[in-house]
Structure formats: structure tokens, C-alpha cells
Design an enzyme around this catalytic site. Structure first.
Site, PDB file in Angstrom:
ATOM      1  N   LYS A 104     -27.874   5.322  85.855  1.00  0.00           N
ATOM      2  CA  LYS A 104     -29.058   5.338  84.994  1.00  0.00           C
ATOM      3  C   LYS A 104     -29.814   4.017  85.131  1.00  0.00           C
ATOM      4  O   LYS A 104     -29.289   2.963  84.798  1.00  0.00           O
ATOM      5  CB  LYS A 104     -28.646   5.492  83.528  1.00  0.00           C
ATOM      6  CG  LYS A 104     -29.871   5.629  82.629  1.00  0.00           C
ATOM      7  CD  LYS A 104     -29.531   5.477  81.161  1.00  0.00           C
ATOM      8  CE  LYS A 104     -30.217   4.319  80.511  1.00  0.00           C
ATOM      9  NZ  LYS A 104     -31.650   4.206  80.706  1.00  0.00           N
ATOM     10  N   GLU A 121     -30.936 -15.998  73.616  1.00  0.00           N
ATOM     11  CA  GLU A 121     -31.640 -15.652  74.852  1.00  0.00           C
ATOM     12  C   GLU A 121     -33.055 -15.170  74.526  1.00  0.00           C
ATOM     13  O   GLU A 121     -33.231 -14.264  73.709  1.00  0.00           O
ATOM     14  CB  GLU A 121     -30.888 -14.552  75.603  1.00  0.00           C
ATOM     15  CG  GLU A 121     -31.531 -14.253  76.958  1.00  0.00           C
ATOM     16  CD  GLU A 121     -30.843 -13.121  77.715  1.00  0.00           C
ATOM     17  OE1 GLU A 121     -30.483 -12.106  77.090  1.00  0.00           O
ATOM     18  OE2 GLU A 121     -30.692 -13.260  78.948  1.00  0.00           O
ATOM     19  N   GLU A 136     -22.232  -7.381  83.111  1.00  0.00           N
ATOM     20  CA  GLU A 136     -23.060  -8.529  83.510  1.00  0.00           C
ATOM     21  C   GLU A 136     -24.149  -8.674  82.454  1.00  0.00           C
ATOM     22  O   GLU A 136     -25.064  -7.850  82.384  1.00  0.00           O
ATOM     23  CB  GLU A 136     -23.677  -8.289  84.892  1.00  0.00           C
ATOM     24  CG  GLU A 136     -22.667  -7.995  86.001  1.00  0.00           C
ATOM     25  CD  GLU A 136     -21.697  -9.135  86.244  1.00  0.00           C
ATOM     26  OE1 GLU A 136     -22.048 -10.294  85.960  1.00  0.00           O
ATOM     27  OE2 GLU A 136     -20.578  -8.856  86.701  1.00  0.00           O
ATOM     28  N   CYS A 174     -32.113 -13.026  84.723  1.00  0.00           N
ATOM     29  CA  CYS A 174     -30.960 -13.527  83.951  1.00  0.00           C
ATOM     30  C   CYS A 174     -30.548 -14.908  84.427  1.00  0.00           C
ATOM     31  O   CYS A 174     -29.887 -15.635  83.706  1.00  0.00           O
ATOM     32  CB  CYS A 174     -29.806 -12.546  84.083  1.00  0.00           C
ATOM     33  SG  CYS A 174     -29.385 -12.231  85.802  1.00  0.00           S
ATOM     34  N   GLY A 188     -27.004  -5.734  81.617  1.00  0.00           N
ATOM     35  CA  GLY A 188     -27.989  -5.655  80.539  1.00  0.00           C
ATOM     36  C   GLY A 188     -27.702  -6.699  79.485  1.00  0.00           C
ATOM     37  O   GLY A 188     -27.111  -7.749  79.776  1.00  0.00           O
TER      38      GLY A 188
END
Ligand code: NAP
Length: 482
Positions: free
Chosen positions: A173, A384, A248, A282, A226
């Protein structure tokens, strides 16, 4: 208006429930296509197609598997312009980024794991006079791969290529925000001769489709990239089912610039490591620590360079700053800039939404933003943001730099700038991060492990780590006399 559908058993199919959702171009804010929006029923169909293909794919001779994967890589390379344009429309990123880095990397992922598949060796142990004991690494069958929107095809293929190289079949997905290049990959796989059902793609929301993949009892392995929040939720479901997961997740990466570094290189590269893909990588540095002796000069030179970054229509090859992925994400990033001000920060560059002329007047653009004067422990420096926002802070000693860099719940990547070899080794060894770059950024050898520590994830991707993840070791011991 075009509709992008699920790719199941080698065919494009609408959702079982007939559901669709809009695909928005973030650089215009306008809908330009629709997407099949599936649920558990579509995941079940995809699983069945993957299961039906599993035995045939596992038994396909390695050389044939490799040739198909290499053909996929070649077709991606041939279609680089077409795919880069699709990625740009879907994500609002500059065409130069899609074409120069991301689509070529998707091709490299297939080429690399095609080659890596034949380099696998399994351990064997001779037990003198008694037996030989060896270890097989066998594919799991059907695995699940879930990827985010920031580097769409790049990260999608970073999972799928090792999964299929190792002999698995896949239910995958992509993010509902950037589904198009993943869908186009289906056609490419057919053209390359990948047997039907080896790769299946289901579209829809995370809770409806992503979670149905994770919860599927016969999908034994989940590879997820994600946010940390979703990663934790997936870890919980996998724990209940004793399912293997690679996660991750997010980051709050530190860049440490010592006074003894190559100043010009550090300055130039830090602009790139801060604002590439609008800071939505990221691995982007978001907290920049600069040694006192060069602090004022660096802040001033950095601000001057950042103000020159060209923001504009992503299709312009000269554009360096494109759009944020969505209106919601743009608002979140702007709210962090407000928070930084409340926390005592000074916005020395940027800080605002940008309103561009038509056709980009409805797009989600934010100025590259630099903030100084913040304490390392404030929320702006701990959470973040995942946008074009960096903070700069001074430090005195090497020890202080390491302490400040490590003061975050995350631990994905760090960058160290120093011309002293002893210092580079010492600091790299002490940083709490899965990846440390010294005097460079984003230089990657695909054979090396990729992943983070602390809240940045669990498990590693890349090279042998990825092949290990997608295979189950089985020990076999054969006695000589019986
Ligand atoms: P996200 O919201 O966690 O979504 C990631 C993927 O998971 C998407 O495909 C999403 O689908 C799906 N998803 C959402 N909820 C789910 C659920 N309950 N069960 C299963 N799947 C679910 O992250 P994002 O906003 O797309 O991406 C940004 C984040 O990714 C940032 O935190 C960034 O640091 C991180 N990231 C990490 C790395 C790394 O290598 N460590 C690389 C890139 C990005 P929908 O989008 O369709 O809802």
C-alpha cells in the site's frame, strides 16, 4: 478525469465497495484524478492473488527472477521523464528532485536487489565425524509493505525489490496522498514479465487498507515506513499476532558543524540537507548545532543562501522549493513556526505561507524557515516537524555538541562536519543514530544498513539486512551415519 485503481493479480481493478477518493496536486490545490479507495475486501483479494503466485515465484530459477527484476529497472530508467512528471503532480515536489534523484533510485533499487539475490550465501558448519549443519534462508510467502508519501516510488520499491528478490510475493500500500507512480509500476511489472500476483497494490486510507494488511493473519511479515505514531500502532498489532515487523519511523536529525570543518562545503551541503524536498525527507537535518567561533558568520551566510532558494512551479527545472504535501501538513508546519515564536525563538528567515501566481495560487507553499534563540529542550526542538524549518543553536565543546544532539527521543540520522579525523570517529561513535554522515549528506551505498534507533524505528533495511528481514532462517543438520 483519470481513475487509478488497485493492481491485483496483474490487472487494474476498482474497489469491491466501489469507493473512490480524490487525488490532489499539492502545487495547485486542485483535484486532477481519482483513486480507488479500498478496504479489507480488496486486501483479501490481493492476498489471494499473492498466495496463488507464491509457490511459482519461490520456485522460479534465480537467474530468471534476476532478469525480470533487471528488466523492471531498465523500464523505469526508460520512463524516467514520464514517471518524474507523475511524481511531481502527485506530490508537488520539484521536477529536478523527482527526475534527478527519486525515479533513478527506484530503478537502482530493482537493479541492486536483482544483483544481490545471487550474492546470498548460507552458513554451513562441519561437525567432524558426525554431521553437516547448514542454514537455509527461505521466503515467507506473502509479505506486506506500507510506504509514505514523501519519496513515493523510491521508498515503495526499496521494500518491494528485496521482498521479491528473496522469493516472496507482496501486498503493498502506497500513501493515499501519492498513489500514482506505485500504480504505474504495476504496468511496468507486467511489461517486464513479472508473473501475475507477485506484486499487488491496494489503495485507500491507512486505517482501512494499511491496517487490514497488518491484521491479515496469513501475512507474516510487515515492512512499514512512516510516522512513529502509526509505527507504534502497527507494532502493537504485530505483537498480538507474533508477526515480524520492520519499522522505519520519524526523525529529529542533528547537524553538528565544528569550527575546524570545511566551511564552504558545510554551508552549501547544510542548505541541501535542510530544505531538499521542502524538508520532507526523514533524513533532513532539522537541528543545526554550530560551534561558537563560527556561529555568527554561519548564521548570516546560511540565511543569505536560503533566501536565494528558488520557490515556484515544480515543473520549472530551476525550482528548488516546491509545495508541501497537503493543506493539512502545511498548516501543521505553520503551527510549529508559531509554537517556536511562543517558545522564544526568532524567525530570521521565512516563517510564512507563500501565495504564488496561477496556476499555483491554490498550492501549499511555505518559505524555507530558519529559527534561532531556542532552547534544545523546547517542543520545537523535540518534535518532528517534517517541513522546511530548521533551528540553529551554538555550542562550545565537542562533549556539549554530542550531548545536545542526543537530547531527543529520535535517532535516525546525524551529520558531523569536521576536518579532524579523531573527532569525526569519536563523535560518530557517540551519536545515538542509525546513520552518521561525516562531511557529506545522503551519500548512500545500498549494501549498508538503513534505519534508526530510539523512536526512529526498529529493524534495518538495505543490503543483506533487507534480505535477512524478508527470509526465515531454517537450520538443517544431516548426520553422516545412521
Ligand atoms: P504515516 O501517516 O505514518 O503513513 C505512512 C503509511 O502508513 C501510509 O501509507 C499511510 O496510509 C499508512 N497508514 C496510516 N495509518 C495506518 C494504520 N493505522 N495502519 C497501517 N497503515 C497506516 O506517515 P506519513 O505522513 O505518510 O509519512 C511521514 C512520516 O514518515 C514522517 O514521520 C517521516 O519521518 C517518516 N519517514 C520515515 C522514513 C524512514 O526511513 N525512517 C522515511 C520516510 C518517511 P495513508 O497515507 O494512505 O493514510
Amino acid at each position: 478525469m483519470k481513475q487509478y485503481n488497485h493492481f491485483i493479480g496483474g490487472e487494474y481493478k476498482p474497489s469491491v465497495n466501489g469507493g473512490t477518493m480524490d487525488i490532489i496536486n499539492p502545487a495547485t490545490g486542485k483535484k486532477y484524478a481519482t483513486l480507488a479507495s479500498g478496504d479489507e475486501a480488496d486486501v483479501k483479494l490481493a492476498f489471494q492473488a499473492a498466495k496463488d503466485a507464491a509457490e511459482g515465484w519461490t520456485k522460479t530459477p534465480l537467474a530468471k527472477r534476476q532478469a525480470i527484476m533487471q528488466r523492471i529497472a531498465t523500464i523505469i530508467e526508460e520512463k524516467v521523464d514520464f514517471l518524474a512528471e507523475a511524481e511531481m503532480l502527485d506530490s508537488g515536489k520539484p521536477i529536478s528532485h523527482a527526475k534527478g534523484l527519486e525515479i533513478p533510485r527506484a530503478a537502482a533499487n530493482f537493479a541492486f536487489f536483482a544483483a544481490a539475490a545471487s550474492q546470498l550465501s548460507s552458513e554451513s558448519h562441519y561437525m567432524p565425524g558426525e554431521a553437516i549443519s547448514y542454514t537455509l534462508r527461505q521466503p515467507y510467502g506473502v509479505v506486506g509493505c506500507i510506504s509514505p508519501w514523501n519519496l513515493p516510488l523510491y521508498l515503495f520499491t526499496w521494500k518491494i525489490a528485496p521482498a521479491i528478490a528473496a522469493g516472496n510475493t507482496v501486498v503493498a500500500k502506497p500513501s493515499e496522498l501519492t498513489p500514482v507512480t506505485a500504480t504505474l509500476l504495476g504496468e511496468i511489472c507486467n511489461e517486464a514479465g513479472l508473473p501475475v500476483g507477485v506484486l499487488n497494490i491496494v489503495h485507500g486510507t491507512g486505517p482501512d487498507v494499511g491496517e487490514a494488511i497488518v491484521r491479515h493473519e496469513e501475512i507474516k511479515v510487515i515492512s512499514f515506513t512512516g510516522s512513529t505514531a502509526v509505527g507504534k500502532r502497527i507494532a502493537g498489532i504485530c505483537a498480538e499476532q507474533l508477526k515480524k515487523a520492520s519499522l522505519e519511523l520519524g526523525g529529529k536529525n542533528a547537524v553538528i558543524i565544528f569550527g575546524d570543518s570545511d566551511y564552504d562545503d558545510a554551508l552549501k551541503t547544510t542548505v541541501r540537507s535542510s530544505f531538499s524536498n521542502q524538508g520532507q525527507i526523514c533524513l533532513c537535518g532539522s537541528r543545526i548545532f554550530v560551534q561558537w567561533d563560527i556561529y555568527d558568520r554561519f548564521v548570516s551566510d546560511f540565511a543569505e543562501r536560503v533566501q536565494k532558494l528558488k520557490m515556484g512551479d515544480p515543473s520549472d527545472p530551476e525550482t528548488k522549493m516546491g509545495a508541501m504535501i497537503s493543506e493539512g501538513h502545511m498548516k501543521k508546519v505553520l503551527s510549529y513556526i508559531e509554537l517556536a515564536k511562543q517558545e522564544g525563538g526568532e524567525v530570521i528567515v521565512g516563517g510564512n505561507q507563500v501565495h504564488l501566481p496561477a496556476p499555483n495560487d491554490g498550492g501549499y507553499f511555505i518559505e524555507p524557515t530558519i529559527i534561532t534563540g531556542l532552547d534544545q529542550n523546547c517542543r520545537t526542538n523535540q518534535e518532528e516537524i517534517f517541513g522546511p524549518v530548521v533551528t540553529i543553536m551554538p555550542f562550545q565543546t565537542e562533549e556539549e555538541a554530542v550531548t545536545l544532539a542526543n537530547q531527543t527521543p529520535y535517532g535516525l540520522a546525524s551529520v558531523v562536519w569536521s576536518d579532524r579525523l579523531d573527532r569525526a570517529h569519536r563523535v560518530a561513535g557517540q551519536l545515538h543514530a542509525g546513520i552518521v554522515w561525516v562531511n557529506c549528506w545522503l551519500l548512500r551505498d545500498l549494501r549498508t544498513p538503513f534505519g534508526g534507533v530510539k523512536q526512529s524505528g526498529m529493524g534495518r533495511e538495505g543490503g543483506w539486512e533487507a534480505i535477512r528481514f524478508f527470509t526465515e532462517p531454517k537450520n538443517v543438520t544431516i548426520k553422516y551415519d545412521h
